[in-house]
Design a protein around this motif. Structure first.
Motif, mmCIF file in Angstrom:
data_model
loop_
_atom_site.group_PDB
_atom_site.id
_atom_site.type_symbol
_atom_site.label_atom_id
_atom_site.label_comp_id
_atom_site.label_asym_id
_atom_site.label_seq_id
_atom_site.Cartn_x
_atom_site.Cartn_y
_atom_site.Cartn_z
ATOM 1 N N UNK A 6 -10.763 2.855 -4.845
ATOM 2 C CA UNK A 6 -9.494 2.124 -4.829
ATOM 3 C C UNK A 6 -9.706 0.681 -4.388
ATOM 4 N N UNK A 7 -10.664 0.475 -3.491
ATOM 5 C CA UNK A 7 -10.939 -0.881 -3.001
ATOM 6 C C UNK A 7 -11.437 -1.795 -4.115
ATOM 7 N N UNK A 14 -3.483 -3.569 0.525
ATOM 8 C CA UNK A 14 -2.705 -2.489 -0.106
ATOM 9 C C UNK A 14 -3.623 -1.376 -0.592
ATOM 10 N N UNK A 15 -4.747 -1.746 -1.187
ATOM 11 C CA UNK A 15 -5.702 -0.750 -1.681
ATOM 12 C C UNK A 15 -6.298 0.048 -0.528
ATOM 13 N N UNK A 16 -6.597 -0.625 0.571
ATOM 14 C CA UNK A 16 -7.144 0.064 1.742
ATOM 15 C C UNK A 16 -6.140 1.072 2.284
ATOM 16 N N UNK A 17 -4.883 0.651 2.411
ATOM 17 C CA UNK A 17 -3.828 1.556 2.900
ATOM 18 C C UNK A 17 -3.670 2.744 1.969
ATOM 19 N N UNK A 36 0.818 -1.213 0.000
ATOM 20 C CA UNK A 36 0.000 0.000 0.000
ATOM 21 C C UNK A 36 0.849 1.260 0.000
ATOM 22 N N UNK A 37 1.950 1.231 0.727
ATOM 23 C CA UNK A 37 2.870 2.375 0.731
ATOM 24 C C UNK A 37 3.512 2.556 -0.641
ATOM 25 N N UNK A 38 3.813 1.431 -1.307
ATOM 26 C CA UNK A 38 4.358 1.505 -2.672
ATOM 27 C C UNK A 38 3.324 2.113 -3.611
#
Length: 201
Positions: free
Chosen positions: A102-103, A87-90, A31-33
Motif C-alpha cells: 500500500x505504501x 493515508x497509505x500508512x494508516x 487513510x480512514x477514507x
C-alpha cells in the motif's frame, strides 16, 4: 460558475509547524477514507471488471483523494505526496488488502497528484487544477500496478481501458471531491491559517 486557470495565489515554499500537523491530520483522515472504501470499492471494481476488464478503474478515485486534498490545502512542495503517503500508512495499519505494498501505491499516487501542483508552480489551486491532480494520481496508480502488480501481462487493451478509467475516476472522486471537501472545511473556519481558508472568507 466561471473557472479561471489563470488565477494565481502566491505561496511560500517553507513548511510551518502548522502545515506539518494539519498535513498529518489530513493524511489520517484520508487513510480512514481509503480503509472504509475497501469494501464498496472492491465490490464496484469487481462489478465493473465483470462487464469489461479494465472498467474496474472507475472505482479507484476515493483511494487517490489524499494527494489532491493535501496539495489543495497545504499548498507546499511535497504536500500531496506527504498526505497520500500518510493515508497509505494508516490504511495499511488498519488492514489494507494490499498490505505493505500500500505504501508503494501511496507514493505513486501522491507523486502523480503532486505533478499537477508543480506544473502550476504551487500558485493555482482551483477546480481545474484539482481535477488535473486527480487525473495524474490515477495515472500514478496505474503505473504502480503496471510495474508491481503484474498488469503488464494483461495486455494492451486492458491497460488502455484501465488507465482511462483510473484517470476519469481520479478526476471526479479524487479531484472534484477533494476540491469540494476543501471548500466545505474552509467554510467551517478550521483552515483560517491557510490560504484555502482565507479565500473562503
Amino acid at each position: 460558475m466561471s473557472i479561471d486557470l489563470t488565477t494565481a495565489t502566491p505561496v511560500g515554499h517553507s513548511w510551518r509547524v502548522v502545515d506539518i500537523v494539519v498535513a498529518g491530520v489530513l493524511g489520517v483522515a484520508a487513510g480512514l477514507v481509503l480503509w472504509a472504501w475497501n469494501g464498496p470499492g472492491f465490490a464496484w471494481y469487481g462489478a465493473m471488471d465483470a462487464v469489461t476488464p479494465g472498467l474496474g478503474g472507475l472505482a479507484q478515485g476515493l483511494w487517490l483523494i489524499g494527494g489532491p486534498l493535501g496539495g489543495l490545502i497545504i499548498r507546499k512542495p511535497g504536500s500531496a505526496v506527504f498526505v497520500e503517503l500518510v493515508a497509505a500508512i494508516v490504511s495499511a495499519l488498519l488492514g489494507s488488502a494490499w498490505g505493505i505494498s500500500t505504501l508503494w501505491y501511496g507514493i505513486a499516487e501522491g507523486l502523480g497528484a503532486e505533478v499537477a501542483f508543480l506544473i502550476f508552480a504551487y500558485r493555482r489551486f482551483n477546480l481545474p487544477v484539482a481535477i488535473i491532480s486527480g487525473v495524474l494520481a490515477g495515472a500514478g496508480e496505474w503505473a504502480c500496478e503496471l510495474l508491481i502488480a503484474g498488469n503488464a501481462a494483461k495486455g494492451l487493451t486492458y491497460n488502455i481501458i484501465y488507465l482511462g478509467c483510473n484517470m476519469v475516476s481520479g478526476a471526479i472522486l479524487a479531484g472534484v471531491v477533494a476540491w469540494l471537501a476543501m471548500k466545505a472545511l474552509a467554510r467551517t473556519g478550521v483552515l483560517n491559517r491557510f490560504a484555502a481558508g482565507r479565500e473562503a472568507g
